[in-house]
Design a protein around this motif. Structure first.
Motif, short mmCIF file in Angstrom:
data_model
loop_
_atom_site.label_atom_id
_atom_site.label_comp_id
_atom_site.label_asym_id
_atom_site.label_seq_id
_atom_site.Cartn_x
_atom_site.Cartn_y
_atom_site.Cartn_z
N UNK A 260 32.13 15.15 -18.09
CA UNK A 260 32.62 13.96 -18.80
C UNK A 260 32.34 12.55 -18.43
N UNK A 261 33.60 11.88 -18.04
CA UNK A 261 33.38 10.69 -17.29
C UNK A 261 33.66 10.60 -15.82
N UNK A 262 33.56 11.86 -15.42
CA UNK A 262 34.09 11.96 -13.81
C UNK A 262 32.87 12.79 -13.18
N UNK A 263 33.05 12.79 -11.97
CA UNK A 263 32.06 13.83 -10.98
C UNK A 263 32.79 14.53 -10.14
N UNK A 264 32.08 15.84 -9.89
CA UNK A 264 32.89 16.43 -8.89
C UNK A 264 31.71 17.05 -8.02
N UNK A 265 32.15 17.33 -6.62
CA UNK A 265 31.31 17.98 -5.84
C UNK A 265 31.24 19.47 -6.03
N UNK A 266 29.81 19.94 -6.09
CA UNK A 266 29.88 21.55 -6.08
C UNK A 266 29.01 22.05 -4.88
N UNK A 267 28.97 23.31 -4.53
CA UNK A 267 28.05 23.70 -3.65
C UNK A 267 26.81 23.56 -4.20
#
Lengths: 358, 283
Positions: A260-267
């Motif tokens: 959506x309007x956010x980001x997350x860190x993924x492996x």
């Protein structure tokens, strides 16, 4: 015994009237293994079992049983026995004659039949019931007789087609463990078909997850649950939250996923590629909710929707800005004070997130 | 409990009324008539007499009754032997099933009398069968197909075969196929599966077929009439003649009752050899 190959399926395909039910299946089953074919109805699991039993012939491909090719062999010649979903106990015979049927067909001597039938009935704790007719037994007892009728023949492989489907939940749980113990005692290869993922997780050494005639994933219960490979497996086994978005940056071990309007860190993994859509599975029990932002790589801002007490845990439902809902399982004592429509923050340990194949 | 019982009887009452009026009352009439005295020109004189029974038990009629039972029994057994494989075939015929069933039923649309006449054309001394066999040189003299017990049995088999096929078909059709798979799975070859599983589980159909074939076959009189011109007799012929030709209603009534008792007794005897479950499935 364990480790020796018992059943092998090579490129097995089955078509019914131009519908492909089982599609190019390859499978190795070891001796003494408890293997479960798991999947929704129509995934081809029962057809696969019936091909091993001999009730269906593969359209193409090979089936090997203990090293011998059997796909053209009649069912009565195969050294496998089946426990049917409906039990299929012969209604005109008493329990003893039902259990003795297979041995009589093989012309085993009367004394030996008596000895083996008695032993088999004892094994399923129904030695007193020999003279009863199947109709006079409860569902659970009929089920045990069906198992006794199959194992009395010392089959190389025991095939079980949703054998616990007709039992009530409590009896089913009890029978799951009994079957598991029976399998360990007898050291016979079990091939078990079910659509109940919990049953599969409880009993199996390995699970084969099937969908639309193909294998989605093969693995131990733990692998299947904790490291699902595909969206289908993640969704079918247990509950999960599937997050999907575009990969906006790849940076060594980690990548950035836009949600959506956010980001997350993924492996970072082989499934991750820049500018591609990626799917991430996080189990509800691996997620945490709090009222304030949390330190760390993942801090997803959501709106609190509701919490549901389900006994063992409390389910918390939150909503992302694009309307997607996430479910988090929290133990009752860890629950923060949450108010409807307030902002909350969801986080998890990146190790507990699994990248999925589309 | 009692209330629902009453309700059940209320629902049953039309059929009970029907049965009383057209079964129980006529049987009582016949029973009464059989004990009356025969007057001139068939008049019924209401004076107690057992003369009718005395003649019914005479060797002449006893022989006819025995003969009827024997022929009907043989015909029923032949029907069973022919019908079972046929019913089995229909039940496994897939998309042809309905057509084959229709073929079994078609004869019901024509009167038995007409159908038996066509057999006369076939079995006559100068009929199709004899002509073909003689032309082929297989026989020199025409076979006496008509005017023989064999001919009567052929007629009975032909007439009542559908009664045997249909219940057997229905029991094979309803047989749960997983029983057959279970049997095969346990190492039984197809023939063993048939003998150990299919046959016993379709026994209710055999039983039903046996009864609904045997009971009408024993009393039919058109077959003997047409095929033997009245030379050979079944008990049906004798009863009809007693009523209509000899005007001896007392004898006809006594023979009818006797036949009824014999049929009931033989059915009861037959039921003794079948277990309770089979009987329950039957009704």
């Amino acid at each position: 015994m364990l480790g020796v190959q018992m059943v092998k399926l090579e490129h097995v395909t089955k078509e019914f009237d131009d519908t492909i039910v089982v599609d190019d299946l390859n499978l190795d089953i070891k001796a003494g293994e408890f293997l479960t074919l798991l999947g929704p109805s129509g995934c081809g699991k029962t057809t696969t079992l019936r091909m091993i039993a001999g009730f269906e012939k593969p359209t193409s491909g090979k089936i090997l049983l203990n090293g011998n090719q059997v796909d053209d062999m009649e069912p009565y010649k195969r050294e496998v026995n089946t426990v049917f979903q409906s039990y299929s106990l012969f209604p005109h015979m008493n329990v003893y004659d039902n259990v003795a049927f297979g041995l009589k067909m093989k012309k085993v001597g009367k004394e030996e039949i008596k000895e083996r039938v008695t032993k088999a009935l004892k094994l399923v704790q129904l030695e007193e019931y020999g003279t009863r007719k199947p109709k006079q037994l409860s569902g659970g007892q009929q089920q045990r007789i069906a198992i006794a009728r199959a194992i009395v023949n010392n089959p190389k492989v025991l095939l079980l087609d949703e054998p616990l489907g007709a039992l009530d939940l409590k009896l089913r749980k009890q029978m799951q463990l009994e079957l598991k113990h029976l399998q360990q005692t007898l050291n016979i290869t079990f091939i078990y078909v079910t659509h109940d993922q919990e049953e599969a997780l409880t009993m199996s050494d390995r699970i084969v997850v099937m969908n639309k005639g193909k294998i989605e994933q093969i693995g131990t219960p733990r692998e299947i649950y904790e490291k699902p490979r595909t969206r289908f497996v993640a969704d079918f086994i247990g509950q999960t939250n599937i997050l999907d978005g575009n990969v906006s940056a790849v940076n060594g071990d980690m990548a950035t996923l836009e949600l959506a309007d956010q980001t997350i860190e993924i492996p970072n993994s082989s499934e991750v590629a820049l500018k591609e859509h990626a799917f991430l599975s996080v189990r509800p029990e691996k997620m945490k909710v709090s009222n304030t932002p949390i330190e760390g790589p993942i801090n997803l801002k959501c709106t609190f929707k509701e919490k549901i007490y389900v006994g063992s845990v409390t389910k918390i439902v939150v909503r992302l800005s694009d309307g997607k809902e996430l479910t988090i399982n929290e133990s009752h004592e860890n629950i923060a004070e949450l108010t409807n429509n307030n902002d909350v923050y969801v986080s998890w340990n990146p190790e507990n997130a699994v990248m999925l194949i589309k | 409990m009692r209330k629902s019982f009453k309700k059940a009887y209320l629902l049953l009452s039309p059929s009970l009324f029907w049965l009383t009026l057209f079964l129980v009352v006529p049987v009582i009439f016949i029973a009464v008539i059989s004990f009356t005295t025969n007057g001139d020109f068939g008049a019924i004189i209401y004076k107690f007499s057992t003369k009718a029974y005395a003649s019914a038990f005479s060797s002449l009629y006893a022989k006819v009754i025995w003969q009827s039972i024997w022929w009907a029994l043989v015909a029923t057994i032949v029907c069973l032997i022919v019908a079972y494989p046929f019913a089995y075939f229909i039940a496994h015929a897939g998309k042809w099933k309905n057509l084959l069933l229709l073929l079994v039923m078609v004869p019901f649309w024509t009167n038995l009398l007409v159908r038996l006449y066509s057999w006369i054309i076939l079995m006559n001394n100068k009929g199709v069968i004899n002509n073909v066999l003689m032309d082929l040189g297989i026989i020199k003299e025409p076979l006496a197909l008509l005017y023989s017990p064999g001919g009567v049995i052929i007629g009975l088999v032909y007439g009542f075969l559908p009664f045997m096929i249909l219940p057997i078909y229905s029991s094979i059709e309803q047989l749960d196929k997983t029983f057959l798979e279970a049997s095969e799975d346990l190492g039984a070859r197809p023939i063993k599966t048939f003998l150990n599983v299919t046959l016993p589980l379709t026994f209710p159909g055999i039983l039903a077929g046996f009864i609904i074939t045997f009971v009408p076959a024993i009393s039919v009189f058109v077959v003997t009439d047409l095929f033997t011109g009245g030379k050979l007799l079944m008990v049906g012929n004798v009863i009809r003649d007693a009523f209509l030709v000899e005007m001896n209603w007392q004898l006809g009534a006594a023979l009818s009752l006797l036949l009824m008792v014999l049929v009931l007794l033989s059915l009861m005897l037959f039921m003794r050899f079948t277990n309770r479950k089979d009987r329950k499935l039957l009704t």
